[in-house]
Scaffold this active site. Structure first.
Site, PDB file in Angstrom:
ATOM      1  N   LYS A   1       0.835  -1.217   0.000  1.00 10.33           N
ATOM      2  CA  LYS A   1       0.000   0.000   0.000  1.00 10.33           C
ATOM      3  C   LYS A   1       0.865   1.261   0.000  1.00 10.33           C
ATOM      4  CE  LYS A   1      -2.035  -1.100   3.902  1.00 10.33           C
ATOM      5  NZ  LYS A   1      -1.330  -2.352   4.240  1.00 10.33           N
TER       6      LYS A   1
ATOM      7  N   ARG B   1      -9.763   0.822   8.759  1.00 12.42           N
ATOM      8  CA  ARG B   1      -9.227  -0.486   9.165  1.00 12.42           C
ATOM      9  C   ARG B   1     -10.327  -1.411   9.668  1.00 12.42           C
ATOM     10  NH1 ARG B   1      -3.624   0.383   8.625  1.00 12.42           N
ATOM     11  NH2 ARG B   1      -2.590  -1.169   9.882  1.00 12.42           N
TER      12      ARG B   1
ATOM     13  N   ARG C   1      11.785  -5.303   5.394  1.00 11.95           N
ATOM     14  CA  ARG C   1      11.572  -3.875   5.109  1.00 11.95           C
ATOM     15  C   ARG C   1      12.508  -2.994   5.934  1.00 11.95           C
ATOM     16  NH1 ARG C   1       5.752  -1.397   5.564  1.00 11.95           N
ATOM     17  NH2 ARG C   1       5.789  -2.570   7.504  1.00 11.95           N
TER      18      ARG C   1
ATOM     19  N   ARG D   1      -0.416  -8.809  13.614  1.00  7.89           N
ATOM     20  CA  ARG D   1      -0.929  -7.834  12.634  1.00  7.89           C
ATOM     21  C   ARG D   1      -1.746  -8.543  11.551  1.00  7.89           C
ATOM     22  NH1 ARG D   1       4.391  -5.133  10.815  1.00  7.89           N
ATOM     23  NH2 ARG D   1       3.078  -3.935   9.390  1.00  7.89           N
TER      24      ARG D   1
HETATM   25  P1  AP5 Z   1       4.858  -1.569   1.960  1.00  4.51           P
HETATM   26  O1  AP5 Z   1       4.472  -0.833   0.741  1.00  4.51           O
HETATM   27  O2  AP5 Z   1       5.568  -0.804   3.032  1.00  4.51           O
HETATM   28  O3  AP5 Z   1       3.567  -2.325   2.557  1.00  4.51           O
HETATM   29  P2  AP5 Z   1       2.274  -1.765   3.271  1.00  4.51           P
HETATM   30  O4  AP5 Z   1       1.098  -2.456   2.669  1.00  4.51           O
HETATM   31  O5  AP5 Z   1       2.256  -0.268   3.266  1.00  4.51           O
HETATM   32  O6  AP5 Z   1       2.529  -2.367   4.709  1.00  4.51           O
HETATM   33  P3  AP5 Z   1       2.466  -1.725   6.158  1.00  4.51           P
HETATM   34  O7  AP5 Z   1       3.180  -2.694   7.042  1.00  4.51           O
HETATM   35  O8  AP5 Z   1       2.970  -0.324   6.182  1.00  4.51           O
HETATM   36  O9  AP5 Z   1       0.964  -1.770   6.410  1.00  4.51           O
HETATM   37  P4  AP5 Z   1       0.282  -1.843   7.760  1.00  4.51           P
HETATM   38  O10 AP5 Z   1      -1.109  -1.693   7.301  1.00  4.51           O
HETATM   39  O11 AP5 Z   1       0.552  -3.009   8.611  1.00  4.51           O
HETATM   40  O12 AP5 Z   1       0.989  -0.680   8.579  1.00  4.51           O
HETATM   41  P5  AP5 Z   1       0.519   0.786   8.963  1.00  4.51           P
HETATM   42  O13 AP5 Z   1       1.730   1.626   8.950  1.00  4.51           O
HETATM   43  O14 AP5 Z   1      -0.661   1.215   8.189  1.00  4.51           O
HETATM   44  O15 AP5 Z   1       5.738  -2.819   1.529  1.00  4.51           O
HETATM   45  C1  AP5 Z   1       6.313  -3.676   2.502  1.00  4.51           C
HETATM   46  C2  AP5 Z   1       7.693  -4.154   2.027  1.00  4.51           C
HETATM   47  O16 AP5 Z   1       7.527  -4.927   0.839  1.00  4.51           O
HETATM   48  C3  AP5 Z   1       8.668  -3.019   1.673  1.00  4.51           C
HETATM   49  O17 AP5 Z   1       9.952  -3.366   2.102  1.00  4.51           O
HETATM   50  C4  AP5 Z   1       8.623  -2.939   0.130  1.00  4.51           C
HETATM   51  O18 AP5 Z   1       9.859  -2.536  -0.408  1.00  4.51           O
HETATM   52  C5  AP5 Z   1       8.287  -4.380  -0.239  1.00  4.51           C
HETATM   53  N1  AP5 Z   1       7.472  -4.489  -1.430  1.00  4.51           N
HETATM   54  C6  AP5 Z   1       6.396  -3.719  -1.788  1.00  4.51           C
HETATM   55  N2  AP5 Z   1       5.886  -4.124  -2.966  1.00  4.51           N
HETATM   56  C7  AP5 Z   1       6.637  -5.188  -3.368  1.00  4.51           C
HETATM   57  C8  AP5 Z   1       6.612  -6.049  -4.510  1.00  4.51           C
HETATM   58  N3  AP5 Z   1       5.717  -5.894  -5.494  1.00  4.51           N
HETATM   59  N4  AP5 Z   1       7.543  -7.025  -4.589  1.00  4.51           N
HETATM   60  C9  AP5 Z   1       8.474  -7.195  -3.598  1.00  4.51           C
HETATM   61  N5  AP5 Z   1       8.554  -6.407  -2.503  1.00  4.51           N
HETATM   62  C10 AP5 Z   1       7.653  -5.422  -2.391  1.00  4.51           C
HETATM   63  O19 AP5 Z   1       0.033   0.561  10.471  1.00  4.51           O
HETATM   64  C11 AP5 Z   1       0.918   0.282  11.522  1.00  4.51           C
HETATM   65  C12 AP5 Z   1       0.145   0.239  12.846  1.00  4.51           C
HETATM   66  O20 AP5 Z   1      -0.462   1.520  13.104  1.00  4.51           O
HETATM   67  C13 AP5 Z   1      -1.030  -0.752  12.889  1.00  4.51           C
HETATM   68  O21 AP5 Z   1      -0.603  -2.041  13.254  1.00  4.51           O
HETATM   69  C14 AP5 Z   1      -1.921  -0.102  13.949  1.00  4.51           C
HETATM   70  O22 AP5 Z   1      -1.439  -0.362  15.241  1.00  4.51           O
HETATM   71  C15 AP5 Z   1      -1.763   1.385  13.668  1.00  4.51           C
HETATM   72  N6  AP5 Z   1      -2.764   1.907  12.732  1.00  4.51           N
HETATM   73  C16 AP5 Z   1      -2.507   2.435  11.484  1.00  4.51           C
HETATM   74  N7  AP5 Z   1      -3.654   2.846  10.911  1.00  4.51           N
HETATM   75  C17 AP5 Z   1      -4.652   2.567  11.792  1.00  4.51           C
HETATM   76  C18 AP5 Z   1      -6.057   2.735  11.756  1.00  4.51           C
HETATM   77  N8  AP5 Z   1      -6.685   3.250  10.674  1.00  4.51           N
HETATM   78  N9  AP5 Z   1      -6.773   2.340  12.837  1.00  4.51           N
HETATM   79  C19 AP5 Z   1      -6.168   1.816  13.917  1.00  4.51           C
HETATM   80  N10 AP5 Z   1      -4.842   1.614  14.012  1.00  4.51           N
HETATM   81  C20 AP5 Z   1      -4.076   1.982  12.958  1.00  4.51           C
END
Ligand code: AP5
Length: 214
Positions: A13, A88, A127, A171
């Site tokens: 994402k 979420r 990552r 997660r």
């Molecule tokens: P990346 O693009 O970083 O993946 P992502 O989908 O953004 O993953 P996140 O871990 O950031 O999502 P998340 O939803 O768990 O975390 P968030 O920060 O929102 O890609 C990941 C890796 O893969 C990278 O190294 C990239 O290089 C690689 N990659 C990408 N595409 C690729 C491909 N095609 N091929 C190979 N490699 C690839 O949330 C974190 C925490 O915050 C949550 O756990 C929660 O506690 C809190 N939180 C956030 N939002 C909310 C909400 N709305 N409500 C409540 N709590 C929340």
């Protein structure tokens, strides 16, 4: 245009949102990034959120919705924005509808990135992120030129404290329990498009752009 990127942790994402920002000229609204900034600055919100984030649990809805409410009325969001990591759960999705209706906006596209769980774990454990400019890397799939150093700004690369095996399990469980029901929620509204999130990053971007241009 209001675009929503859905998908499990590690589905790409954030990676795709950053490319779309460049292509479409609208901002990325990542609640994860906003919460991490609040934790770093130890704001009241950050102090409340950090224990949930560390365990891979969702931060309570009432804390998160305020972030979005404040953000979508800012000037750079006038032409639209890309939601990454919000909503979420169904309660947040309902809240989002209310917030958007106040600003005469609606969700135009919902993209669900699909990636098998084993691949998600590999992506998350490998990552790395630049401490200075936030650029994302992967030790195998998108390595920096010099280990531990950002190509763009020479900043130090770090590993998120929720990108460790035991928290990743939680997660993914939270995603399946709370967030995956949104796939049906948006499918029922006729807005959902599932996109294969495996393969090269540029190929996935091309598929997304192709869909957005339709
Ligand atoms: P990346 O693009 O970083 O993946 P992502 O989908 O953004 O993953 P996140 O871990 O950031 O999502 P998340 O939803 O768990 O975390 P968030 O920060 O929102 O890609 C990941 C890796 O893969 C990278 O190294 C990239 O290089 C690689 N990659 C990408 N595409 C690729 C491909 N095609 N091929 C190979 N490699 C690839 O949330 C974190 C925490 O915050 C949550 O756990 C929660 O506690 C809190 N939180 C956030 N939002 C909310 C909400 N709305 N409500 C409540 N709590 C929340």
């Amino acid at each position: 245009m209001v675009i929503l990127l859905l998908g499990p942790p590690g589905s790409g994402k954030g990676t795709q949102a950053k490319v779309l920002v460049e292509r479409l000229g609208i901002p990325q609204l990542s609640t994860g990034d906003m919460l991490r900034a609040a934790v770093k600055d130890q704001t009241t919100l950050g102090v409340k959120a950090q224990s949930f984030m560390k365990k891979g649990e969702l931060v309570p809805d009432n804390l998160v919705i305020g972030l979005i409410e404040e953000r979508v009325v800012q000037k750079d969001c006038q032409k639209g924005f890309i939601l990454d990591g919000f909503p979420r759960n169904v309660a947040q999705a309902d809240m989002l509808e209310t917030v958007l209706s106040k600003t005469q906006k609606k969700i135009d596209r919902v993209i669900a990135l699909q990636v098998p769980e084993a691949e998600l774990v590999k992506r998350l454990t490998g990552r790395r992120t630049c401490r200075q400019c936030g650029t994302g890397y992967h030790v195998d799939f998108q390595p920096p030129r010099a280990e531990g150093v950002c190509d763009r700004c020479n900043g130090e690369l770090f590993q998120r404290n929720d990108d460790v095996a035991e928290v990743i399990v939680d997660r993914l469980r939270v995603y399946n329990d709370s967030t995956a029901p949104l796939l049906k929620y948006y499918q029922d509204k006729g807005a959902l498009r599932a996109i294969d999130g495996t393969g090269s990053m540029t190929q996935i971007t091309a598929t997304i752009i192709g869909y957005l241009e339709k």
